[in-house]
Design a protein around this motif. Structure first.
Motif, PDB file in Angstrom:
ATOM      1  N   ASN A  77       0.809  -1.221   0.000  1.00  0.00           N
ATOM      2  CA  ASN A  77       0.000   0.000   0.000  1.00  0.00           C
ATOM      3  C   ASN A  77       0.843   1.271   0.000  1.00  0.00           C
ATOM      4  O   ASN A  77       0.418   2.281  -0.563  1.00  0.00           O
ATOM      5  CB  ASN A  77      -0.962   0.008   1.190  1.00  0.00           C
ATOM      6  N   TRP A  80       1.553   1.665  -3.648  1.00  0.00           N
ATOM      7  CA  TRP A  80       0.285   1.945  -4.337  1.00  0.00           C
ATOM      8  C   TRP A  80      -0.164   3.381  -4.072  1.00  0.00           C
ATOM      9  O   TRP A  80      -0.511   4.114  -4.992  1.00  0.00           O
ATOM     10  CB  TRP A  80      -0.792   0.958  -3.883  1.00  0.00           C
ATOM     11  N   ASP A  81      -0.168   3.793  -2.795  1.00  0.00           N
ATOM     12  CA  ASP A  81      -0.664   5.121  -2.426  1.00  0.00           C
ATOM     13  C   ASP A  81       0.150   6.237  -3.070  1.00  0.00           C
ATOM     14  O   ASP A  81      -0.405   7.275  -3.435  1.00  0.00           O
ATOM     15  CB  ASP A  81      -0.670   5.292  -0.908  1.00  0.00           C
ATOM     16  N   THR A  89      -8.814   7.329  -7.760  1.00  0.00           N
ATOM     17  CA  THR A  89      -8.620   5.979  -7.233  1.00  0.00           C
ATOM     18  C   THR A  89      -9.731   5.059  -7.733  1.00  0.00           C
ATOM     19  O   THR A  89     -10.899   5.439  -7.745  1.00  0.00           O
ATOM     20  CB  THR A  89      -8.596   5.999  -5.685  1.00  0.00           C
ATOM     21  N   CYS A  94      -8.290  -6.555  -2.575  1.00  0.00           N
ATOM     22  CA  CYS A  94      -6.983  -7.153  -2.314  1.00  0.00           C
ATOM     23  C   CYS A  94      -7.203  -8.403  -1.482  1.00  0.00           C
ATOM     24  O   CYS A  94      -7.950  -8.377  -0.501  1.00  0.00           O
ATOM     25  CB  CYS A  94      -6.082  -6.162  -1.571  1.00  0.00           C
TER      26      CYS A  94
END
Length: 115
Positions: A77, A80-81, A89, A94
């Protein structure tokens, strides 16, 4: 409506475009590297494939992420973030799964719009 296939092999295509929708095959990183590097590599492949198909990460509709171990959720994450555009988004899921080889720690499946 036509179907375009990209990087087609005997088992699968890396990307398929049908109308204004792009479907990417599961993207994995370099086997054996850590989850942080594999996540970065996966997302770089996503960027490249979407560009080749005439789109970008701002147009991702949904993402499914498979982790070999949910203990890596936080590390994945973090990458990803930093990568996903805020305000764009996608819908996301997940889960934990056995991947094709134990050396794969993360896999991303993407569906995107073609603007």
């Amino acid at each position: 409506m036509s179907i375009q296939r990209f990087h087609t092999g005997p088992r699968m295509s890396q990307a398929v475009v049908h109308g204004d929708t792009i479907y990417l095959a599961g993207q994995v990183g370099e086997p054996g590297s850590d989850v942080t590097n594999q996540t970065k590599e996966c997302l770089a492949k996503v960027d490249a494939l979407l560009a080749e198909c005439g789109s970008s990460k701002e147009n991702i509709l949904s993402t499914t992420i498979w982790l070999a171990d949910m203990a890596d959720f936080g590390k994945m994450n973090e990458i990803w973030d930093a990568w996903v555009p805020q305000g764009h988004t996608p819908a996301r899921a997940c889960g934990e799964a056995k991947l094709a080889t134990p050396d794969y720690l993360v896999e991303f499946m993407i569906v995107a719009a073609k603007p």
